[in-house]
Design an enzyme around this catalytic site. Structure first.
Site, mmCIF file in Angstrom:
data_model
loop_
_atom_site.group_PDB
_atom_site.id
_atom_site.type_symbol
_atom_site.label_atom_id
_atom_site.label_comp_id
_atom_site.label_asym_id
_atom_site.label_seq_id
_atom_site.Cartn_x
_atom_site.Cartn_y
_atom_site.Cartn_z
ATOM 1 N N GLU A 65 7.796 11.679 72.015
ATOM 2 C CA GLU A 65 6.917 11.954 73.142
ATOM 3 C C GLU A 65 6.828 13.479 73.239
ATOM 4 O O GLU A 65 7.866 14.149 73.289
ATOM 5 C CB GLU A 65 7.534 11.367 74.414
ATOM 6 N N ARG A 296 22.084 5.369 68.877
ATOM 7 C CA ARG A 296 21.666 6.766 68.960
ATOM 8 C C ARG A 296 22.847 7.677 68.667
ATOM 9 O O ARG A 296 24.004 7.273 68.747
ATOM 10 C CB ARG A 296 21.082 7.084 70.318
ATOM 11 N N LYS A 306 16.978 15.188 77.670
ATOM 12 C CA LYS A 306 15.874 16.126 77.870
ATOM 13 C C LYS A 306 15.956 16.796 79.233
ATOM 14 O O LYS A 306 15.686 17.988 79.360
ATOM 15 C CB LYS A 306 14.538 15.382 77.770
#
Ligand code: ATP
Ligand code: MG
Length: 590
Positions: A65, A296, A306
């Site tokens: 994204e 992950r 983020k």
């Protein structure tokens, strides 16, 4: 511990098998995707075949994204997806998942393109934006409405939350759930036409409010958002939800294996439900993409969220997105970390189905192994103290020869100037040496690496008793590389730089950004765990050859670690250096 001396060159190793490779190999053996090409979609989807068809039998994608800079966790995903495409003669797409108009920016798109290229991967003609598929998604939503698989809900967000149920209790049907297809279509089109404010209505899938999987309790597909999109401008007043958009993007691109992190495991039933329904309606062709989840990357001593990275930058705890201490890829690049080191890291940590933590030291070891194999050796004195050779002629200088890489003699040697006054490391002299100290102290002899053997005769001090210069005498027939030099046996061997020739410049000694392995653990504010010593600026004296270093050239400074000429602050003929990693792991306890 570091294996600095014995580290093998970081040669490309054959890929280690893992559960994802096994899935891919089984699908290839079964011919599951044979004959499928990019763009091989029926009906309205065919319009999205923007690139030349290619016959890759496996097709993955990296779908960031564009709302932030890529970090080391993304590097794992990039190496995995592009690595599979490389190893199985497939294709990997770079797709920007830009379904949320509010947070996305071109700046991030550009930075992501740079970062993936820097890591050594290329998507050829397969670079896409989710927003390119908005027309198709809008059609797909209308198809679902007509087929009775979606409805417009007009409950408030609060009411929807309340009727969703819990993990142990089923949800309740919305009073709007049985609207006719005509009414739903009309409302949905008016949502898109901009007739309603944000939040007035939501398009939802009609699945099962009693499903044990909450993600199947009539998930939202489209919401009203009066926002300007970075690419689509003001064209849309409705935007698809990520969970609706993502499977469609994968199917339109004929992705074979849609690899994502574990938190999407519970979304897989909806992923499959949606694509099945669209295939039933003839909007998509089979075989459909298969979602595969992996764990992950969790890395100690950094934060990868983020939100936290943005906070660190905005509140100026670091000097911007490319601060060498940040785990962003732009930061790591400035730090002197290498793409090869990251690819080695991805291979070493592997791919698993269960969450785990990787120690930051593993990443540093990969960088050391890569840099050890390739970085040329140079000499730098980081904490300079003057050494005066009293019996060396004042006007004289000469050359000594130092190997560029001790394990790779074919890289040759370079000349380093030698003269009467040298810089040595402050810690290489001790007036009252502890036991086992073999470096300079009055009466002791050491070899000046690649040069002469010298015998220490004393030192000068300032008024407060600090040592300001060390004195010694050299043995003229002891020069390294000359006949008979080996006859001098000394235990200490120290590095030096000629004072008259030295290149004095700024060197930044970076260390870990956090001093705790899990910043913010136990409910602490993670900012309280910042390492106050993560950046130290020093003035160092370097051998003159380093003056010509080009931005991003990396070196081993002997005995100190690996350094890079900063790509931002270096000027031609005036580089400044960043420490990428020390020679040994100084964080190992005990
Ligand atoms: P967001 O919370 O904004 O979704 P994100 O870190 O998931 O943040 P994306 O841009 O959605 O960011 O991530 C792109 C891809 O990178 C995704 O496929 C995601 O699974 C993968 N990815 C993100 N973080 C990690 C990580 N720590 N380890 C491995 N893969 C990751
Ligand atoms: Mg994400």
């Amino acid at each position: 511990m570091s294996k600095e001396k014995s580290a093998p060159a970081a040669a490309p190793t054959p890929p280690v098998s893992n559960f994802i490779r096994q899935i891919v190999e089984a699908d290839l053996a079964a011919g599951k995707h044979d004959g499928v090409t990019w763009g091989g979609q029926p009906g309205p989807a065919a319009a999205h075949a923007g690139a030349p068809a290619d016959p890759a039998r496996i097709r993955t994608r990296f779908p960031p994204e564009p709302n932030g800079y890529l970090h080391i966790g993304h590097a794992k995903s990039i190496c995995l997806n592009f690595g599979l495409a490389r190893d199985y003669a497939g294709a990997c797409h770079l797709r920007f998942d830009d379904t949320n108009p509010e947070k996305e920016e071109q700046e991030y798109v550009d930075a992501i393109v740079d970062a993936v290229h820097w890591l050594g991967f290329d998507w050829g003609t397969h670079g896409y934006f989710a927003s390119d598929y908005f027309d198709f998604m809008y059609e797909a939503a209308q198809y679902l409405i007509r087929a009775g698989h979606a409805y417009v809900d007009s409950q408030s967000a609060e009411e929807m939350r309340a009727s969703r149920g819990t993990l142990t209790e089923p949800g309740k049907n919305s009073p709007y759930r049985n609207r006719s297809a005509e009414e739903n279509l009309d409302l949905f089109r008016r949502m898109e036409a901009g007739e309603f404010p944000d939040g007035a209505h939501v398009l939802r899938a009609k699945i099962d409010m009693a499903s044990p999987n909450i993600n199947l309790r009539d998930p939202a597909l489209y919401r009203i958002k009066h926002a300007t999109h970075h690419r689509a401008g003001d064209k849309w007043n409705v935007y698809p939800m990520y969970t609706f958009a993502h499977p469609i993007e994968d199917a339109l691109e004929r992705i074979t294996h849609s690899i994502c992190t574990l938190e999407f495991e519970d979304q897989r039933p909806f992923y499959d439900w949606l694509l099945d329904k669209l295939a039933e309606g003839g909007l998509l062709a089979k075989p459909l993409p298969q979602q595969v989840e992996f764990a992950r990357l969790n890395l100690s001593y950094v934060v990868l969220s983020k939100r936290k990275l943005i906070q660190l930058v905005q509140e100026r705890h670091v000097d911007g997105w490319d601060d060498p201490r940040l785990p962003t890829l732009v930061g790591a690049r400035r730090r002197g970390y290498t793409p090869e080191g990251f690819r080695l890291f991805a291979e070493r940590i592997g791919v698993a189905k269960a969450d785990s933590w990787i120690d930051y030291g593993v990443l540093e070891e990969c960088m050391r192994d890569d840099l050890n194999a390739r970085a040329l050796r140079r000499i730098a004195v980081l904490d300079p103290l003057k050494l005066v050779i009293d019996n060396y002629p004042a006007e004289q200088d000469e050359e000594c020869f130092a190997p560029n890489h001790p394990q790779q003699p074919e890289l040759g040697k370079r000349a380093v100037p030698f003269s009467k006054e040298l810089w040595i490391e402050r810690e290489d002299f001790s007036e009252n040496p502890p036991k086992g100290y073999f470096r300079l102290f009055p009466g002791n002899s050491v070899r000046l690496r690649y040069g002469y053997v010298v015998k220490c005769t004393g030192c000068d001090k300032d008024a407060s008793g600090n040592v300001v210069a060390v004195h010694c005498e050299y043995l003229p027939d002891s020069k390294s590389g000359t006949p008979g030099a080996d006859a001098y046996k000394v235990k200490g061997n120290i590095h030096w730089v000629s004072a008259a020739h030295a290149y004095a410049c700024e060197v930044r000694l970076y260390d870990r950004l956090f001093r705790e392995p899990n910043p913010g653990a136990g409910g602490r504010d993670y900012l309280a765990d910042l390492n106050p010593d993560s950046k130290t600026l020093i003035k160092a004296c370097l051998e003159p050859a380093l003056k010509e270093a080009k931005p991003e050239e990396r070196f081993q400074f002997e005995r100190h670690g690996y350094f890079v000429a900063d790509r931002v602050d270096s000027k031609p003929g005036a580089p400044v250096f960043n420490r990428a990693v020390t020679l040994k792991d100084s964080w190992i306890k005990g």
